[in-house]
Enzyme design. Structure first.
Site, PDB file in Angstrom:
ATOM      1  CG  HIS A  50       0.006   0.314   2.609  1.00  0.00           C
ATOM      2  ND1 HIS A  50      -0.190  -1.093   3.220  1.00  0.00           N
ATOM      3  CD2 HIS A  50       0.324   0.801   3.768  1.00  0.00           C
ATOM      4  CE1 HIS A  50       0.555  -0.689   4.828  1.00  0.00           C
ATOM      5  NE2 HIS A  50       0.819   0.272   4.672  1.00  0.00           N
TER       6      HIS A  50
HETATM    7  P1  TYD Z   1      -2.075  -3.251   7.562  1.00  0.00           P
HETATM    8  O1  TYD Z   1      -1.464  -1.499   7.818  1.00  0.00           O
HETATM    9  O2  TYD Z   1      -2.787  -3.297   6.824  1.00  0.00           O
HETATM   10  O3  TYD Z   1      -0.821  -4.222   7.562  1.00  0.00           O
HETATM   11  P2  TYD Z   1       1.012  -4.064   6.749  1.00  0.00           P
HETATM   12  O4  TYD Z   1       0.449  -3.278   5.626  1.00  0.00           O
HETATM   13  O5  TYD Z   1       1.758  -3.789   7.627  1.00  0.00           O
HETATM   14  O6  TYD Z   1       0.957  -5.255   6.728  1.00  0.00           O
HETATM   15  O7  TYD Z   1      -2.843  -3.505   8.901  1.00  0.00           O
HETATM   16  C1  TYD Z   1      -3.205  -4.993   9.309  1.00  0.00           C
HETATM   17  C2  TYD Z   1      -4.218  -4.641   9.801  1.00  0.00           C
HETATM   18  O8  TYD Z   1      -3.815  -3.479  10.778  1.00  0.00           O
HETATM   19  C3  TYD Z   1      -5.527  -3.679   9.112  1.00  0.00           C
HETATM   20  O9  TYD Z   1      -5.952  -4.238   8.918  1.00  0.00           O
HETATM   21  C4  TYD Z   1      -5.387  -2.315  10.055  1.00  0.00           C
HETATM   22  C5  TYD Z   1      -4.634  -2.703  11.274  1.00  0.00           C
HETATM   23  N1  TYD Z   1      -3.869  -1.568  12.064  1.00  0.00           N
HETATM   24  C6  TYD Z   1      -4.678  -1.062  12.965  1.00  0.00           C
HETATM   25  O10 TYD Z   1      -5.932  -1.108  13.391  1.00  0.00           O
HETATM   26  N2  TYD Z   1      -3.888  -0.543  13.575  1.00  0.00           N
HETATM   27  C7  TYD Z   1      -2.913   0.484  13.036  1.00  0.00           C
HETATM   28  O11 TYD Z   1      -2.373   1.310  13.813  1.00  0.00           O
HETATM   29  C8  TYD Z   1      -2.144  -0.259  11.835  1.00  0.00           C
HETATM   30  C9  TYD Z   1      -0.740  -0.179  11.795  1.00  0.00           C
HETATM   31  C10 TYD Z   1      -3.353  -1.688  10.939  1.00  0.00           C
END
Ligand code: TYD
Length: 135
Positions: A50
């Site tokens: 992303h």
């Molecule tokens: P995401 O940012 O998509 O993870 P990555 O990029 O590391 O693969 O986040 C995964 C899940 O966690 C998504 O459902 C959102 C949640 N999340 C939070 O609730 N708070 C946060 O600070 C972060 C980073 C993620």
């Protein structure tokens, strides 16, 4: 500061081991509003995938190693993180992916904002369209 910029934190070494520290307003180019960390990442897993519209982050390999792939829509670089006293700056409008996590790797992230889903762009073509639109 450009995404991919390497920030070196102080490292105090003595016979008892190493100590590093990060001071808000000194080592990090934004006010730290949130800290999160990735751990127990299974072998072969990929994270990220992303970009963000506003969020700034600094990513640190607290333990173990992993690769950070950064893409500005034109070129793509891979940065390998494997030292606890370095951080990589990640600004807005940078597509990022993370893979190649070693067993026991811990990725610490310092972030400029709380979690806001509407700040994410989770589709690569959407990212390319977004950055074309702001140029
Ligand atoms: P995401 O940012 O998509 O993870 P990555 O990029 O590391 O693969 O986040 C995964 C899940 O966690 C998504 O459902 C959102 C949640 N999340 C939070 O609730 N708070 C946060 O600070 C972060 C980073 C993620």
């Amino acid at each position: 500061m450009k995404s991919g910029y390497k920030i070196e934190f102080p490292k105090i070494t003595d016979s008892r081991g190493n100590l590093s520290f990060i001071e808000g307003g000194h080592h990090i180019p934004f006010h730290i509003k949130r800290v999160y960390y990735l751990y127990d990442v299974p072998g072969g897993a990929e994270r990220g995938g992303h970009s963000h519209k506003e969020l700034q982050q600094v990513v640190i390999a607290m333990s173990g190693s992993f690769d950070l792939i950064l893409d500005d829509g034109t070129s793509r670089i891979t940065v390998s993180l494997n030292r606890s006293h370095y951080g990589i700056y990640l600004g807005p409008n940078t597509w990022r992916e993370m893979d190649n996590f070693s067993s026991g790797a811990v990725c610490l992230v310092l972030a400029s904002e709380n979690y806001i889903e509407s700040d994410y762009i989770r589709d690569y073509n959407g990212f390319l369209e977004y950055i074309a639109g702001i140029k």
